[in-house]
Design a protein around this motif. Structure first.
Motif, PDB file in Angstrom:
ATOM      1  N   THR A  78      -2.328  12.517 -17.412  1.00 13.17           N
ATOM      2  CA  THR A  78      -2.051  13.724 -16.635  1.00 13.17           C
ATOM      3  C   THR A  78      -2.764  14.895 -17.295  1.00 13.17           C
ATOM      4  OG1 THR A  78      -0.038  14.240 -17.882  1.00 13.17           O
ATOM      5  CG2 THR A  78       0.243  12.986 -15.849  1.00 13.17           C
ATOM      6  N   PHE A  79      -3.025  15.906 -16.488  1.00 16.07           N
ATOM      7  CA  PHE A  79      -3.500  17.164 -17.036  1.00 16.07           C
ATOM      8  C   PHE A  79      -2.978  18.306 -16.179  1.00 16.07           C
ATOM      9  CE2 PHE A  79      -7.047  15.902 -14.307  1.00 16.07           C
ATOM     10  CZ  PHE A  79      -7.385  17.080 -13.646  1.00 16.07           C
ATOM     11  N   THR A  80      -2.794  19.439 -16.837  1.00 14.94           N
ATOM     12  CA  THR A  80      -2.301  20.638 -16.166  1.00 14.94           C
ATOM     13  C   THR A  80      -3.370  21.717 -16.276  1.00 14.94           C
ATOM     14  OG1 THR A  80      -0.040  20.069 -16.793  1.00 14.94           O
ATOM     15  CG2 THR A  80      -0.438  22.341 -16.089  1.00 14.94           C
ATOM     16  N   VAL A  81      -3.721  22.292 -15.146  1.00 14.08           N
ATOM     17  CA  VAL A  81      -4.704  23.364 -15.095  1.00 14.08           C
ATOM     18  C   VAL A  81      -3.947  24.670 -14.863  1.00 14.08           C
ATOM     19  CG1 VAL A  81      -6.671  24.282 -13.819  1.00 14.08           C
ATOM     20  CG2 VAL A  81      -6.495  21.821 -14.220  1.00 14.08           C
ATOM     21  N   GLU A  82      -4.166  25.640 -15.755  1.00 14.69           N
ATOM     22  CA  GLU A  82      -3.473  26.920 -15.674  1.00 14.69           C
ATOM     23  C   GLU A  82      -4.463  28.037 -15.349  1.00 14.69           C
ATOM     24  OE1 GLU A  82      -1.738  27.231 -19.550  1.00 14.69           O
ATOM     25  OE2 GLU A  82      -0.501  25.423 -19.271  1.00 14.69           O
ATOM     26  N   GLU A  83      -3.933  29.151 -14.823  1.00 10.35           N
ATOM     27  CA  GLU A  83      -4.782  30.309 -14.559  1.00 10.35           C
ATOM     28  C   GLU A  83      -5.396  30.799 -15.863  1.00 10.35           C
ATOM     29  OE1 GLU A  83      -3.355  33.470 -12.004  1.00 10.35           O
ATOM     30  OE2 GLU A  83      -1.846  32.087 -11.185  1.00 10.35           O
ATOM     31  N   GLY A  84      -6.591  31.345 -15.770  1.00 10.88           N
ATOM     32  CA  GLY A  84      -7.236  31.903 -16.954  1.00 10.88           C
ATOM     33  C   GLY A  84      -8.066  30.910 -17.743  1.00 10.88           C
ATOM     34  N   GLY A  85      -8.157  29.660 -17.318  1.00 12.78           N
ATOM     35  CA  GLY A  85      -9.018  28.684 -17.987  1.00 12.78           C
ATOM     36  C   GLY A  85      -8.339  27.758 -18.974  1.00 12.78           C
ATOM     37  N   ALA A  86      -7.044  27.896 -19.177  1.00  9.66           N
ATOM     38  CA  ALA A  86      -6.338  27.013 -20.114  1.00  9.66           C
ATOM     39  C   ALA A  86      -5.920  25.728 -19.395  1.00  9.66           C
ATOM     40  CB  ALA A  86      -5.115  27.704 -20.692  1.00  9.66           C
ATOM     41  N   ALA A  87      -5.861  24.646 -20.145  1.00  9.35           N
ATOM     42  CA  ALA A  87      -5.427  23.354 -19.609  1.00  9.35           C
ATOM     43  C   ALA A  87      -4.693  22.594 -20.701  1.00  9.35           C
ATOM     44  CB  ALA A  87      -6.619  22.553 -19.103  1.00  9.35           C
ATOM     45  N   GLU A  88      -3.952  21.592 -20.292  1.00  9.44           N
ATOM     46  CA  GLU A  88      -3.234  20.712 -21.221  1.00  9.44           C
ATOM     47  C   GLU A  88      -3.459  19.284 -20.732  1.00  9.44           C
ATOM     48  OE1 GLU A  88      -0.837  19.910 -24.525  1.00  9.44           O
ATOM     49  OE2 GLU A  88      -1.432  21.912 -23.864  1.00  9.44           O
ATOM     50  N   ILE A  89      -3.895  18.401 -21.628  1.00  7.26           N
ATOM     51  CA  ILE A  89      -4.131  17.005 -21.247  1.00  7.26           C
ATOM     52  C   ILE A  89      -3.138  16.100 -21.968  1.00  7.26           C
ATOM     53  CG2 ILE A  89      -6.564  17.361 -20.696  1.00  7.26           C
ATOM     54  CD1 ILE A  89      -7.284  16.118 -23.383  1.00  7.26           C
ATOM     55  N   THR A  90      -2.751  15.011 -21.292  1.00 12.75           N
ATOM     56  CA  THR A  90      -1.833  14.035 -21.875  1.00 12.75           C
ATOM     57  C   THR A  90      -2.373  12.633 -21.588  1.00 12.75           C
ATOM     58  OG1 THR A  90       0.011  15.535 -21.444  1.00 12.75           O
ATOM     59  CG2 THR A  90       0.556  13.225 -21.933  1.00 12.75           C
ATOM     60  N   ASP A  91      -2.605  11.863 -22.648  1.00 13.84           N
ATOM     61  CA  ASP A  91      -3.151  10.502 -22.537  1.00 13.84           C
ATOM     62  C   ASP A  91      -4.411  10.477 -21.667  1.00 13.84           C
ATOM     63  OD1 ASP A  91      -1.165   9.416 -24.155  1.00 13.84           O
ATOM     64  OD2 ASP A  91       0.193   9.156 -22.451  1.00 13.84           O
ATOM     65  N   PHE A  92      -5.256  11.468 -21.849  1.00 10.57           N
ATOM     66  CA  PHE A  92      -6.469  11.629 -21.043  1.00 10.57           C
ATOM     67  C   PHE A  92      -7.606  10.774 -21.623  1.00 10.57           C
ATOM     68  CE2 PHE A  92     -10.294  13.752 -19.560  1.00 10.57           C
ATOM     69  CZ  PHE A  92      -9.990  14.007 -18.226  1.00 10.57           C
ATOM     70  N   PRO A  93      -8.242   9.926 -20.808  1.00 14.89           N
ATOM     71  CA  PRO A  93      -9.344   9.093 -21.301  1.00 14.89           C
ATOM     72  C   PRO A  93     -10.550   9.957 -21.687  1.00 14.89           C
ATOM     73  CG  PRO A  93      -8.580   8.354 -19.139  1.00 14.89           C
ATOM     74  CD  PRO A  93      -7.948   9.672 -19.402  1.00 14.89           C
ATOM     75  N   VAL A  94     -10.985   9.850 -22.934  1.00 15.11           N
ATOM     76  CA  VAL A  94     -12.113  10.654 -23.397  1.00 15.11           C
ATOM     77  C   VAL A  94     -13.329   9.808 -23.758  1.00 15.11           C
ATOM     78  CG1 VAL A  94     -10.754  12.635 -24.138  1.00 15.11           C
ATOM     79  CG2 VAL A  94     -11.143  10.744 -25.736  1.00 15.11           C
ATOM     80  N   GLU A  95     -13.130   8.537 -24.059  1.00 12.64           N
ATOM     81  CA  GLU A  95     -14.242   7.631 -24.364  1.00 12.64           C
ATOM     82  C   GLU A  95     -13.887   6.233 -23.916  1.00 12.64           C
ATOM     83  OE1 GLU A  95     -16.310   7.487 -28.126  1.00 12.64           O
ATOM     84  OE2 GLU A  95     -15.622   9.514 -28.570  1.00 12.64           O
ATOM     85  N   TYR A  96     -14.935   5.467 -23.599  1.00 13.41           N
ATOM     86  CA  TYR A  96     -14.727   4.071 -23.214  1.00 13.41           C
ATOM     87  C   TYR A  96     -15.798   3.218 -23.860  1.00 13.41           C
ATOM     88  CZ  TYR A  96     -14.667  -0.225 -20.545  1.00 13.41           C
ATOM     89  OH  TYR A  96     -14.622  -1.548 -20.192  1.00 13.41           O
ATOM     90  N   ASP A  97     -15.352   2.130 -24.432  1.00 12.99           N
ATOM     91  CA  ASP A  97     -16.247   1.139 -25.011  1.00 12.99           C
ATOM     92  C   ASP A  97     -15.694  -0.222 -24.635  1.00 12.99           C
ATOM     93  OD1 ASP A  97     -16.823  -0.881 -27.284  1.00 12.99           O
ATOM     94  OD2 ASP A  97     -18.300   0.709 -27.620  1.00 12.99           O
ATOM     95  N   ARG A  98     -16.541  -1.090 -24.158  1.00  8.36           N
ATOM     96  CA  ARG A  98     -16.083  -2.395 -23.677  1.00  8.36           C
ATOM     97  C   ARG A  98     -15.372  -3.182 -24.766  1.00  8.36           C
ATOM     98  NH1 ARG A  98     -20.525  -7.028 -22.359  1.00  8.36           N
ATOM     99  NH2 ARG A  98     -21.402  -6.444 -24.334  1.00  8.36           N
ATOM    100  N   ASP A  99     -15.782  -3.012 -26.012  1.00  9.74           N
ATOM    101  CA  ASP A  99     -15.165  -3.769 -27.103  1.00  9.74           C
ATOM    102  C   ASP A  99     -13.840  -3.166 -27.565  1.00  9.74           C
ATOM    103  OD1 ASP A  99     -17.322  -5.557 -27.102  1.00  9.74           O
ATOM    104  OD2 ASP A  99     -18.477  -4.243 -28.428  1.00  9.74           O
ATOM    105  N   SER A 100     -13.792  -1.841 -27.713  1.00  5.49           N
ATOM    106  CA  SER A 100     -12.571  -1.224 -28.231  1.00  5.49           C
ATOM    107  C   SER A 100     -11.686  -0.617 -27.148  1.00  5.49           C
ATOM    108  CB  SER A 100     -12.928  -0.155 -29.271  1.00  5.49           C
ATOM    109  OG  SER A 100     -13.782   0.811 -28.717  1.00  5.49           O
ATOM    110  N   GLY A 101     -12.155  -0.606 -25.913  1.00  3.58           N
ATOM    111  CA  GLY A 101     -11.346  -0.105 -24.806  1.00  3.58           C
ATOM    112  C   GLY A 101     -11.432   1.396 -24.630  1.00  3.58           C
ATOM    113  N   VAL A 102     -10.359   1.968 -24.117  1.00  4.11           N
ATOM    114  CA  VAL A 102     -10.314   3.389 -23.785  1.00  4.11           C
ATOM    115  C   VAL A 102      -9.648   4.166 -24.914  1.00  4.11           C
ATOM    116  CG1 VAL A 102      -9.438   5.083 -22.133  1.00  4.11           C
ATOM    117  CG2 VAL A 102     -10.154   2.840 -21.342  1.00  4.11           C
ATOM    118  N   GLN A 103     -10.302   5.246 -25.348  1.00  7.29           N
ATOM    119  CA  GLN A 103      -9.690   6.152 -26.302  1.00  7.29           C
ATOM    120  C   GLN A 103      -9.142   7.331 -25.499  1.00  7.29           C
ATOM    121  OE1 GLN A 103     -13.068   4.983 -27.272  1.00  7.29           O
ATOM    122  NE2 GLN A 103     -11.823   3.354 -28.137  1.00  7.29           N
TER     123      GLN A 103
END
Length: 165
Positions: A78-103
């Motif tokens: 999930t992620f929350t987008v707030e006014e003014g450019g701030a956001a909050e991410i939770t368990d957000f996929p940032v990298e993927y590698d077939r061997d190590s999976g999703v970070q």
């Protein structure tokens, strides 16, 4: 009537080069063999690598007001987008590698809305630790969504579709 030694033969005003019959049979695969070879090459390419999906059907121009809120992904993030450019991410996929999976990452972030170009739909960047994670706006069954696509160097991909809740 044909010369077997490859000499030139004059036919009216046109001069033709006649090749010996054995030159026709060497290193010239039949059309059937060339087509079969091309089919095998296409099959191997499809089996060895996944062609990345195309961008989703583009959504109409999105305003900042339409982006603000909570977005839930089909990957559990999930992620929350707030006014003014701030956001909050939770368990957000940032990298993927077939061997190590999703970070995944959680915590504060910034967001920015990008305009569509000729070939690329409008996008939303979530920026965390000076790295932008780009999501593309799309439409599915008349409802807007954001698609995150991560690709590893071996061309395997991971995607997560987010809808506003």
């Amino acid at each position: 009537m044909t010369h077997r030694d490859g000499r030139l033969r004059e036919t009216g005003a046109v001069r033709l080069a006649i090749f010996p019959p054995e030159r026709h049979d060497v290193n010239f695969p039949s059309l059937r063999a060339r087509v079969a070879g091309a089919a095998v090459l296409v099959s191997l390419t499809a089996a060895c690598g996944r062609i990345p999906p195309a961008y989703p059907d583009p959504a109409p121009a999105v305003t900042e007001a339409e982006v603000i809120g909570v977005w839930k992904g089909d990957c559990g993030a999930t992620f929350t987008v707030e006014e003014g450019g701030a956001a909050e991410i939770t368990d957000f996929p940032v990298e993927y590698d077939r061997d190590s999976g999703v970070q995944k990452a959680s915590g504060p972030a910034q967001w920015r809305l990008l305009k569509a170009t000729k070939n690329i739909p409008q996008q939303l960047d979530l920026v965390r630790d000076q790295k932008a994670h780009t999501l593309s706006f799309g439409l599915q069954e008349g409802r807007m969504f954001l698609q995150l696509l991560l690709v590893d160097p071996a061309d395997f991909s991971y995607d997560c579709d987010f809808r506003r809740v």
